[in-house]
Design a protein around this motif. Structure first.
Motif, PDB file in Angstrom:
ATOM      1  N   PRO A 190      56.407   4.725 -25.201  1.00 28.67           N
ATOM      2  CA  PRO A 190      57.164   4.136 -26.307  1.00 28.67           C
ATOM      3  C   PRO A 190      56.359   4.144 -27.604  1.00 28.67           C
ATOM      4  O   PRO A 190      55.147   3.945 -27.604  1.00 28.67           O
ATOM      5  CB  PRO A 190      57.416   2.696 -25.827  1.00 28.67           C
ATOM      6  CG  PRO A 190      57.369   2.783 -24.333  1.00 28.67           C
ATOM      7  CD  PRO A 190      56.348   3.840 -24.032  1.00 28.67           C
ATOM      8  N   GLU A 191      57.048   4.366 -28.696  1.00 32.82           N
ATOM      9  CA  GLU A 191      56.391   4.485 -29.996  1.00 32.82           C
ATOM     10  C   GLU A 191      55.600   3.230 -30.357  1.00 32.82           C
ATOM     11  O   GLU A 191      54.561   3.304 -31.000  1.00 32.82           O
ATOM     12  CB  GLU A 191      57.428   4.769 -31.090  1.00 32.82           C
ATOM     13  CG  GLU A 191      57.926   6.204 -31.105  1.00 32.82           C
ATOM     14  CD  GLU A 191      56.829   7.197 -31.456  1.00 32.82           C
ATOM     15  OE1 GLU A 191      55.947   6.836 -32.253  1.00 32.82           O
ATOM     16  OE2 GLU A 191      56.853   8.317 -30.923  1.00 32.82           O
ATOM     17  N   ASN A 192      56.093   2.059 -29.950  1.00 36.38           N
ATOM     18  CA  ASN A 192      55.418   0.816 -30.346  1.00 36.38           C
ATOM     19  C   ASN A 192      54.104   0.607 -29.607  1.00 36.38           C
ATOM     20  O   ASN A 192      53.378  -0.344 -29.878  1.00 36.38           O
ATOM     21  CB  ASN A 192      56.336  -0.389 -30.142  1.00 36.38           C
ATOM     22  CG  ASN A 192      56.643  -0.642 -28.667  1.00 36.38           C
ATOM     23  OD1 ASN A 192      56.497   0.256 -27.838  1.00 36.38           O
ATOM     24  ND2 ASN A 192      57.081  -1.841 -28.354  1.00 36.38           N
ATOM     25  N   PHE A 240      49.328 -15.427 -18.415  1.00 42.31           N
ATOM     26  CA  PHE A 240      49.839 -15.293 -19.773  1.00 42.31           C
ATOM     27  C   PHE A 240      51.338 -14.966 -19.764  1.00 42.31           C
ATOM     28  O   PHE A 240      52.102 -15.493 -18.990  1.00 42.31           O
ATOM     29  CB  PHE A 240      49.051 -14.234 -20.556  1.00 42.31           C
ATOM     30  CG  PHE A 240      47.569 -14.371 -20.439  1.00 42.31           C
ATOM     31  CD1 PHE A 240      46.926 -15.472 -20.989  1.00 42.31           C
ATOM     32  CD2 PHE A 240      46.804 -13.446 -19.765  1.00 42.31           C
ATOM     33  CE1 PHE A 240      45.548 -15.618 -20.894  1.00 42.31           C
ATOM     34  CE2 PHE A 240      45.433 -13.590 -19.653  1.00 42.31           C
ATOM     35  CZ  PHE A 240      44.809 -14.681 -20.217  1.00 42.31           C
ATOM     36  N   LYS A 241      51.755 -14.043 -20.625  1.00 43.15           N
ATOM     37  CA  LYS A 241      53.170 -13.681 -20.716  1.00 43.15           C
ATOM     38  C   LYS A 241      53.451 -12.328 -20.074  1.00 43.15           C
ATOM     39  O   LYS A 241      54.549 -11.803 -20.191  1.00 43.15           O
ATOM     40  CB  LYS A 241      53.591 -13.610 -22.193  1.00 43.15           C
ATOM     41  CG  LYS A 241      53.276 -14.844 -23.015  1.00 43.15           C
ATOM     42  CD  LYS A 241      53.561 -14.564 -24.486  1.00 43.15           C
ATOM     43  CE  LYS A 241      53.108 -15.725 -25.357  1.00 43.15           C
ATOM     44  NZ  LYS A 241      53.289 -15.430 -26.805  1.00 43.15           N
ATOM     45  N   ILE A 242      52.468 -11.752 -19.413  1.00 43.39           N
ATOM     46  CA  ILE A 242      52.594 -10.343 -19.045  1.00 43.39           C
ATOM     47  C   ILE A 242      52.805 -10.092 -17.564  1.00 43.39           C
ATOM     48  O   ILE A 242      53.124  -8.987 -17.162  1.00 43.39           O
ATOM     49  CB  ILE A 242      51.335  -9.559 -19.500  1.00 43.39           C
ATOM     50  CG1 ILE A 242      50.101 -10.086 -18.776  1.00 43.39           C
ATOM     51  CG2 ILE A 242      51.165  -9.625 -21.003  1.00 43.39           C
ATOM     52  CD1 ILE A 242      48.854  -9.266 -19.011  1.00 43.39           C
ATOM     53  N   VAL A 257      43.633  -0.973 -26.553  1.00 43.66           N
ATOM     54  CA  VAL A 257      43.204  -1.238 -25.184  1.00 43.66           C
ATOM     55  C   VAL A 257      43.804  -2.510 -24.595  1.00 43.66           C
ATOM     56  O   VAL A 257      44.327  -2.513 -23.486  1.00 43.66           O
ATOM     57  CB  VAL A 257      41.659  -1.292 -25.110  1.00 43.66           C
ATOM     58  CG1 VAL A 257      41.219  -1.672 -23.709  1.00 43.66           C
ATOM     59  CG2 VAL A 257      41.071   0.047 -25.503  1.00 43.66           C
ATOM     60  N   TYR A 258      43.743  -3.616 -25.318  1.00 40.39           N
ATOM     61  CA  TYR A 258      44.205  -4.881 -24.759  1.00 40.39           C
ATOM     62  C   TYR A 258      45.356  -5.494 -25.556  1.00 40.39           C
ATOM     63  O   TYR A 258      45.554  -6.695 -25.550  1.00 40.39           O
ATOM     64  CB  TYR A 258      43.032  -5.869 -24.668  1.00 40.39           C
ATOM     65  CG  TYR A 258      41.995  -5.409 -23.669  1.00 40.39           C
ATOM     66  CD1 TYR A 258      42.354  -5.112 -22.362  1.00 40.39           C
ATOM     67  CD2 TYR A 258      40.671  -5.256 -24.039  1.00 40.39           C
ATOM     68  CE1 TYR A 258      41.416  -4.665 -21.446  1.00 40.39           C
ATOM     69  CE2 TYR A 258      39.724  -4.819 -23.123  1.00 40.39           C
ATOM     70  CZ  TYR A 258      40.108  -4.527 -21.823  1.00 40.39           C
ATOM     71  OH  TYR A 258      39.170  -4.090 -20.924  1.00 40.39           O
ATOM     72  N   ASP A 259      46.102  -4.642 -26.218  1.00 41.36           N
ATOM     73  CA  ASP A 259      47.287  -5.118 -26.907  1.00 41.36           C
ATOM     74  C   ASP A 259      48.260  -5.725 -25.887  1.00 41.36           C
ATOM     75  O   ASP A 259      48.478  -5.167 -24.809  1.00 41.36           O
ATOM     76  CB  ASP A 259      47.948  -3.948 -27.629  1.00 41.36           C
ATOM     77  CG  ASP A 259      49.221  -4.361 -28.335  1.00 41.36           C
ATOM     78  OD1 ASP A 259      49.128  -5.002 -29.385  1.00 41.36           O
ATOM     79  OD2 ASP A 259      50.307  -4.058 -27.799  1.00 41.36           O
ATOM     80  N   GLU A 260      48.842  -6.866 -26.237  1.00 39.78           N
ATOM     81  CA  GLU A 260      49.721  -7.565 -25.289  1.00 39.78           C
ATOM     82  C   GLU A 260      50.904  -6.709 -24.878  1.00 39.78           C
ATOM     83  O   GLU A 260      51.323  -6.715 -23.714  1.00 39.78           O
ATOM     84  CB  GLU A 260      50.207  -8.882 -25.901  1.00 39.78           C
ATOM     85  CG  GLU A 260      51.023  -9.727 -24.927  1.00 39.78           C
ATOM     86  CD  GLU A 260      51.451 -11.048 -25.536  1.00 39.78           C
ATOM     87  OE1 GLU A 260      52.665 -11.289 -25.620  1.00 39.78           O
ATOM     88  OE2 GLU A 260      50.559 -11.819 -25.941  1.00 39.78           O
ATOM     89  N   VAL A 299      51.853  -1.988 -18.761  1.00 44.21           N
ATOM     90  CA  VAL A 299      51.067  -1.649 -17.569  1.00 44.21           C
ATOM     91  C   VAL A 299      51.424  -2.574 -16.409  1.00 44.21           C
ATOM     92  O   VAL A 299      51.501  -2.138 -15.245  1.00 44.21           O
ATOM     93  CB  VAL A 299      49.561  -1.743 -17.890  1.00 44.21           C
ATOM     94  CG1 VAL A 299      48.721  -1.628 -16.621  1.00 44.21           C
ATOM     95  CG2 VAL A 299      49.164  -0.678 -18.896  1.00 44.21           C
ATOM     96  N   ALA A 300      51.662  -3.844 -16.703  1.00 43.79           N
ATOM     97  CA  ALA A 300      51.905  -4.855 -15.664  1.00 43.79           C
ATOM     98  C   ALA A 300      53.145  -4.569 -14.832  1.00 43.79           C
ATOM     99  O   ALA A 300      53.278  -5.076 -13.708  1.00 43.79           O
ATOM    100  CB  ALA A 300      52.028  -6.238 -16.313  1.00 43.79           C
ATOM    101  N   ARG A 301      54.055  -3.750 -15.323  1.00 40.36           N
ATOM    102  CA  ARG A 301      55.276  -3.434 -14.568  1.00 40.36           C
ATOM    103  C   ARG A 301      54.983  -2.565 -13.348  1.00 40.36           C
ATOM    104  O   ARG A 301      55.778  -2.513 -12.412  1.00 40.36           O
ATOM    105  CB  ARG A 301      56.275  -2.708 -15.472  1.00 40.36           C
ATOM    106  CG  ARG A 301      56.657  -3.495 -16.735  1.00 40.36           C
ATOM    107  CD  ARG A 301      57.591  -2.667 -17.596  1.00 40.36           C
ATOM    108  NE  ARG A 301      57.050  -1.334 -17.853  1.00 40.36           N
ATOM    109  CZ  ARG A 301      57.801  -0.235 -17.991  1.00 40.36           C
ATOM    110  NH1 ARG A 301      59.121  -0.305 -17.899  1.00 40.36           N
ATOM    111  NH2 ARG A 301      57.233   0.930 -18.231  1.00 40.36           N
ATOM    112  N   TYR A 302      53.845  -1.871 -13.381  1.00 38.86           N
ATOM    113  CA  TYR A 302      53.522  -0.920 -12.317  1.00 38.86           C
ATOM    114  C   TYR A 302      52.715  -1.584 -11.207  1.00 38.86           C
ATOM    115  O   TYR A 302      51.843  -2.410 -11.465  1.00 38.86           O
ATOM    116  CB  TYR A 302      52.757   0.266 -12.898  1.00 38.86           C
ATOM    117  CG  TYR A 302      53.647   1.216 -13.668  1.00 38.86           C
ATOM    118  CD1 TYR A 302      54.239   2.295 -13.042  1.00 38.86           C
ATOM    119  CD2 TYR A 302      53.919   1.001 -15.018  1.00 38.86           C
ATOM    120  CE1 TYR A 302      55.075   3.159 -13.731  1.00 38.86           C
ATOM    121  CE2 TYR A 302      54.754   1.852 -15.723  1.00 38.86           C
ATOM    122  CZ  TYR A 302      55.331   2.931 -15.079  1.00 38.86           C
ATOM    123  OH  TYR A 302      56.173   3.764 -15.769  1.00 38.86           O
TER     124      TYR A 302
END
Length: 372
Positions: free
Chosen positions: A161-163, A105-107, A172-175, A181-184
Motif C-alpha cells: 500500500p502507498e501509505n 498496543f493497537k496492532i 521500520v517501526y511505523d505503527e 505485518v501483524a496480520r500475518y
C-alpha cells in the motif's frame, strides 16, 4: 580548542568533537573516530600518531569487507560492532525498548483474527535482493510448498500500500507498517549476512507485531530471543519441504501457534523468560553520541580497552545454496586483500601520500597473485 563542532559533558568529562582535519596535529587531540560505513580505505590519516583510533560499525560486512579480518580490526583501539564482546556492543541497536516485545498496543491480531483474513500465512517484505545469505533463494524454494505474500522489490507478487512506502523503503517501526505485518501468522526474517550477534529489525519487527519470525542469520540468535519458543529457525530444518510442513502444522493448530507468542500472551503483560536479554536491555546504549561519550570517557580514564584475543566481527564466508554459486564469496576474498594492503601501507608509509588508484591497484595485484 576553537572551531569545534560539538561540545558536551560525558559524565564528569568535558568532551569536544570536530570533523576538521586541521586539528589532527593538535596536542589535545585524544582519538580519531571512524564511522564504518563511511570509511575510505585510501584516506587514513598517516603517519599514525600515538592516539586512539575508534570505530563505530553497526552494519554487516557488505560495506566494510577488510574489517572481517582480525588484523583489520586490530588497527583500532576502541571498537563498536554488533558483537556482544565489543568495547561498545551494538547487538540490540534495533530494539529500542523491551516493552515493545510485550506490549500489544493497537496492532495485535489474535490467531483467530489472522485466520479470517484473505491473505497468505507468510509475509516476505524485502527490498535488498542480492545478499550474501542468498535469501531470495530460500523464499523462492519455500514458495513451492506454502503461499507467501511477497512485497517490495524481491520476488514481488503483491503491491505494498502507498501509505506504507517511505522514500522507496520502509519506515521500520511505523505503527501502520507494524499493523500491516501483524496480520500475518509468519514473517520471513532472513538477514543479509550471517554474523555472530548481527540481529536487525528483520527479527524484532515481527516479534513486536505479534507474528512468528522465520529466521536465518545470526548463529547466536537463541541467546537473544525473548523465550525459548519465539522464532522458527530455518537452520533447524533439513530442507524447505520440512519447514513448510511445520508451518502448515502451526497454521492449522491455534494452540501450537500461540506457544510462540508468550512474549505477547503470557500473563497480563506478556512473558519474557530470557534473563540475558533483560539484563542487556537494562544497560543498552547504542547511539553514535553514546559511543562518542564512551570514547571520551575512556581517554580521560586512560582505559586500555583493546581486545587482542577476540574477533569482534565473526562472519563466515558465504556458502552456495540450492546449487547456485554465491558470488559474494569474492567479497570476502577482496576484503582479505584490502586488509593486507591497508596494514602494509599503515605500517610502512611515512606520510598520507597514497591514492585511491594506488590502493586499488595493490589490492588487485594481490588478489590476482593469490597473495592475501
Amino acid at each position: 580548542m576553537s572551531g569545534v563542532d560539538q561540545e558536551w559533558m560525558c559524565g564528569p568529562y568535558r568532551c569536544l568533537f570536530t570533523d576538521k582535519r586541521k586539528y589532527y596535529s593538535h596536542s589535545d587531540l585524544g582519538a580519531l573516530l571512524f564511522y564504518g560505513s563511511s570509511v575510505k580505505l585510501y584516506d587514513f590519516p598517516l603517519p599514525k600518531r600515538d592516539l586512539k583510533w575508534a570505530i563505530y560499525h553497526e552494519e554487516s560486512p557488505k560495506n566494510l569487507p577488510f574489517f572481517l579480518y582480525k588484523s583489520g580490526q586490530d588497527l583500532f583501539d576502541i571498537i563498536a560492532t554488533v558483537n556482544r564482546y565489543s568495547n561498545f556492543p551494538l547487538t540490540l541497536q534495533y530494539l529500542a525498548d523491551i516493552s515493545l516485545l510485550t506490549g500489544i498496543f493497537k496492532i495485535f491480531y489474535s490467531v483467530e483474527d489472522k485466520s479470517e483474513l484473505d491473505i497468505a500465512p507468510v509475509l516476505y517484505l524485502q527490498s535488498g535482493c542480492e545478499t550474501p545469505t542468498q535469501r531470495d533463494l530460500y523464499v523462492e524454494e519455500l514458495m513451492k510448498y506454502i503461499p507467501i505474500d511477497s512485497y517490495g522489490s524481491c520476488l514481488n507478487n503483491r503491491e505494498l500500500p502507498e501509505n506504507l512506502k517511505l522514500n522507496g523503503t520502509y519506515d521500520v517501526y511505523d505503527e501502520k507498517l507494524l499493523k500491516f505485518v501483524a496480520r500475518y501468522k509468519f514473517v520471513i526474517a532472513i538477514e543479509n549476512s550471517v554474523c555472530v550477534d548481527y540481529i536487525t529489525e528483520k527479527l524484532w519487527r515481527p516479534l513486536i507485531a505479534g507474528s512468528i519470525p522465520i529466521y536465518l542469520g545470526s548463529p547466536s540468535v537463541t541467546d537473544w530471543l525473548p523465550n525459548e519458543k519465539s522464532a522458527i529457525l530455518i537452520e533447524d530444518f533439513d530442507n524447505m519441504t520440512d519447514l513448510s510442513k511445520y508451518l502448515h502444522t502451526l497454521d492449522e493448530d491455534n494452540k501450537l501457534y500461540n506457544e510462540y507468542l508468550q512474549h505477547k500472551l503470557g500473563g497480563e503483560n506478556g512473558t519474557i523468560t530470557n534473563k540475558f536479554l533483560i539484563e542487556n536491555m537494562s544497560k543498552r546504549k547504542t547511539s553514535i553520541a553514546d559511543f562518542e561519550c564512551f570514547v571520551c570517557s575512556a581517554i580521560h580514564e586512560q582505559k586500555d580497552l583493546k581486545k587482542d584475543t577476540v574477533n569482534l566481527y565473526v562472519c563466515p564466508k558465504p556458502e552456495d545454496h540450492f546449487n547456485v554459486d554465491n558470488t559474494w564469496k569474492q567479497h570476502w576474498d577482496i576484503g582479505k586483500c584490502q586488509n593486507k594492503v591497508l596494514n602494509d601501507i599503515i605500517s610502512n608509509i611515512s606520510s598520507n601520500n597514497y591514492t585511491e588508484d594506488m590502493f586499488d591497484k595493490l589490492v588487485l595485484q594481490n588478489l590476482l597473485k593469490d597473495e592475501c
